[in-house]
Design an enzyme around this catalytic site. Structure first.
Site, mmCIF file in Angstrom:
data_model
loop_
_atom_site.group_PDB
_atom_site.id
_atom_site.type_symbol
_atom_site.label_atom_id
_atom_site.label_comp_id
_atom_site.label_asym_id
_atom_site.label_seq_id
_atom_site.Cartn_x
_atom_site.Cartn_y
_atom_site.Cartn_z
ATOM 1 N N SER A 11 3.245 4.511 -10.650
ATOM 2 C CA SER A 11 4.104 4.353 -9.376
ATOM 3 C C SER A 11 5.274 3.454 -9.286
ATOM 4 C CB SER A 11 2.949 3.572 -8.424
ATOM 5 O OG SER A 11 3.570 3.072 -7.391
ATOM 6 N N HIS A 36 4.959 8.751 -8.940
ATOM 7 C CA HIS A 36 4.594 8.422 -7.654
ATOM 8 C C HIS A 36 5.388 7.530 -6.929
ATOM 9 C CE1 HIS A 36 1.369 8.165 -4.420
ATOM 10 N NE2 HIS A 36 1.734 6.672 -4.559
ATOM 11 N N ASP A 38 6.319 5.476 -3.598
ATOM 12 C CA ASP A 38 5.724 4.761 -2.122
ATOM 13 C C ASP A 38 6.862 4.501 -1.122
ATOM 14 O OD1 ASP A 38 2.914 4.727 -2.716
ATOM 15 O OD2 ASP A 38 3.464 3.294 -4.553
ATOM 16 N N MET A 40 7.435 2.904 2.338
ATOM 17 C CA MET A 40 6.873 1.799 3.382
ATOM 18 C C MET A 40 7.879 1.661 4.542
ATOM 19 S SD MET A 40 4.989 -0.620 0.860
ATOM 20 C CE MET A 40 4.077 -0.064 -0.591
ATOM 21 N N HIS A 70 4.643 9.448 -1.252
ATOM 22 C CA HIS A 70 3.464 9.024 -0.581
ATOM 23 C C HIS A 70 4.197 8.226 0.627
ATOM 24 C CE1 HIS A 70 0.039 5.814 -0.284
ATOM 25 N NE2 HIS A 70 -0.264 6.636 0.844
ATOM 26 N N MET A 72 4.230 6.172 3.775
ATOM 27 C CA MET A 72 3.270 5.058 4.567
ATOM 28 C C MET A 72 4.015 4.822 5.525
ATOM 29 S SD MET A 72 1.672 2.974 1.316
ATOM 30 C CE MET A 72 3.028 3.562 0.068
ATOM 31 N N MET A 141 -7.188 6.431 -0.481
ATOM 32 C CA MET A 141 -6.630 5.101 -1.070
ATOM 33 C C MET A 141 -7.814 4.258 -1.511
ATOM 34 S SD MET A 141 -3.304 5.088 -0.620
ATOM 35 C CE MET A 141 -3.235 3.179 -1.114
ATOM 36 N N GLY A 146 0.220 -0.904 1.372
ATOM 37 C CA GLY A 146 1.153 -1.839 1.603
ATOM 38 C C GLY A 146 1.574 -2.621 0.616
ATOM 39 N N PHE A 147 0.831 -2.900 -0.422
ATOM 40 C CA PHE A 147 1.263 -3.838 -1.475
ATOM 41 C C PHE A 147 0.681 -3.175 -2.700
ATOM 42 C CE2 PHE A 147 1.441 -6.209 2.255
ATOM 43 C CZ PHE A 147 2.700 -6.857 2.157
ATOM 44 N N GLY A 148 1.270 -3.320 -3.820
ATOM 45 C CA GLY A 148 0.868 -3.099 -5.216
ATOM 46 C C GLY A 148 -0.142 -4.402 -5.686
ATOM 47 N N GLY A 149 -0.798 -4.350 -6.700
ATOM 48 C CA GLY A 149 -1.410 -5.330 -7.351
ATOM 49 C C GLY A 149 -2.566 -5.706 -6.620
ATOM 50 N N ASP A 179 -5.494 5.910 -5.618
ATOM 51 C CA ASP A 179 -4.164 5.045 -5.583
ATOM 52 C C ASP A 179 -4.499 3.568 -4.866
ATOM 53 O OD1 ASP A 179 -1.516 4.101 -5.054
ATOM 54 O OD2 ASP A 179 -0.815 5.426 -3.609
ATOM 55 N N GLY A 180 -4.364 2.681 -5.843
ATOM 56 C CA GLY A 180 -4.545 1.151 -5.482
ATOM 57 C C GLY A 180 -5.605 0.705 -6.445
ATOM 58 N N GLY A 181 -5.187 -0.492 -7.213
ATOM 59 C CA GLY A 181 -6.288 -0.983 -8.136
ATOM 60 C C GLY A 181 -6.573 -0.197 -9.487
ATOM 61 N N GLY A 201 0.138 1.475 -10.716
ATOM 62 C CA GLY A 201 1.513 0.938 -10.609
ATOM 63 C C GLY A 201 1.448 -0.248 -11.609
HETATM 64 C C1 DX5 Z 1 -0.058 0.837 -2.369
HETATM 65 C C2 DX5 Z 1 0.452 1.900 -2.863
HETATM 66 C C3 DX5 Z 1 0.376 2.157 -4.172
HETATM 67 C C4 DX5 Z 1 0.893 1.165 -5.201
HETATM 68 C C5 DX5 Z 1 -0.468 0.889 -6.188
HETATM 69 O O1 DX5 Z 1 0.239 0.854 -0.971
HETATM 70 O O2 DX5 Z 1 0.349 2.986 -2.095
HETATM 71 O O3 DX5 Z 1 0.864 3.523 -4.779
HETATM 72 O O4 DX5 Z 1 1.938 1.268 -5.929
HETATM 73 O O5 DX5 Z 1 -0.176 -0.288 -7.012
HETATM 74 P P1 DX5 Z 1 -1.275 -0.746 -8.035
HETATM 75 O O6 DX5 Z 1 -1.741 0.196 -8.914
HETATM 76 O O7 DX5 Z 1 -0.493 -2.159 -8.317
HETATM 77 O O8 DX5 Z 1 -2.413 -1.165 -7.072
HETATM 78 ZN ZN ZN Z 2 0.991 5.142 -2.987
#
Ligand code: DX5
Ligand code: ZN
Length: 220
Positions: A11, A36, A38, A40, A70, A72, A141, A146-149, A179-181, A201
């Protein structure tokens, strides 16, 4: 590649936003095929990220990766054409906001892109069931978008199994993306339930040995 072999989709969100083309080149340099992206809108999710021009610029800089886009957005249907023209390979829309999902998925395919449908952790699998014939990817999901990490949500695992069950019962040509974590351990949990496409990501960009990271996902 065999149907449902694992695919790692790094990502771009977690990369350096001043070096987006370099991040894409790093991904391609590992022999990976997907990136990927993202998008937003500050409305469907409480954050802003990229737009169609980001994709167009990456294409101008020579990226030939599969752009796994993706959206959002509360009204992704209004942005299908700009993202398709900018170079999206796949466009994934969310089921939660109210708009004509069937028409949007049809428009995505009409523009020559692959179509995907995404659902948030709190959304039941049944919500996307009417659209299974219109997509070749379901994005489950594993965090609230909304946020990475953020931390991976184990409670989503049964939903992956449900989509996988439909895929097998109905012989659907479908990828199941998470996607996510996602890191190696959480990806393995998802793989055990039927997921085959892994967005990473934070874990990808933090990995010092990205070749080893990619190899571990290829072996899932
Ligand atoms: C979250 C995004 C993800 C994000 C994942 O809203 O859709 O694609 O980049 O980030 P990580 O891998 O850090 O959870
Ligand atoms: Zn995503």
């Amino acid at each position: 590649m065999k149907r449902n072999d694992p695919i790692l989709a790094p990502s771009l969100l977690a990369g350096d936003h001043g070096e987006l083309a370099q991040s894409a080149a790093t991904v391609a340099g590992l022999g990976l095929k997907w990136l990927h992206l993202d998008m937003m809108d500050g409305h469907f999710v409480p954050n802003l990220s990229f737009g169609p021009e980001t994709l167009a610029a990456l294409r101008r800089h020579g990226s030939t990766l599969f752009f796994d886009t993706h959206l959002m957005l509360s009204r992704p249907d209004l942005f299908v054409e700009p993202f398709a023209k900018a170079g999206a390979s796949r466009i994934t829309i969310h089921i939660e906001p109210p708009f004509d999902h069937a028409a949007a998925l049809q428009a995505i395919r009409g523009h020559g892109c692959r179509a995907g449908i995404a659902l948030n952790p709190g959304t039941p699998a049944e919500a996307i069931e009417p659209h299974l014939g219109q997509v070749d990817l379901v994005l489950v999901m594993t965090v609230q978008p909304g946020f990475g990490g953020q931390a991976f949500r184990q409670d989503v695992l049964p939903k992956i199994a449900q989509v996988d069950l439909w895929r097998r019962e109905r012989n659907l040509d479908l990828r199941i993306e998470v996607d996510g974590g996602i890191e190696h351990d959480t990806a393995a949990l998802c793989r055990g339930k039927g997921a085959d496409t892994f967005v990473a990501g934070t874990s990808f960009f933090a990995a010092k040995d990205k070749a080893a990271f990619a190899a571990a996902f290829a072996a899932l």
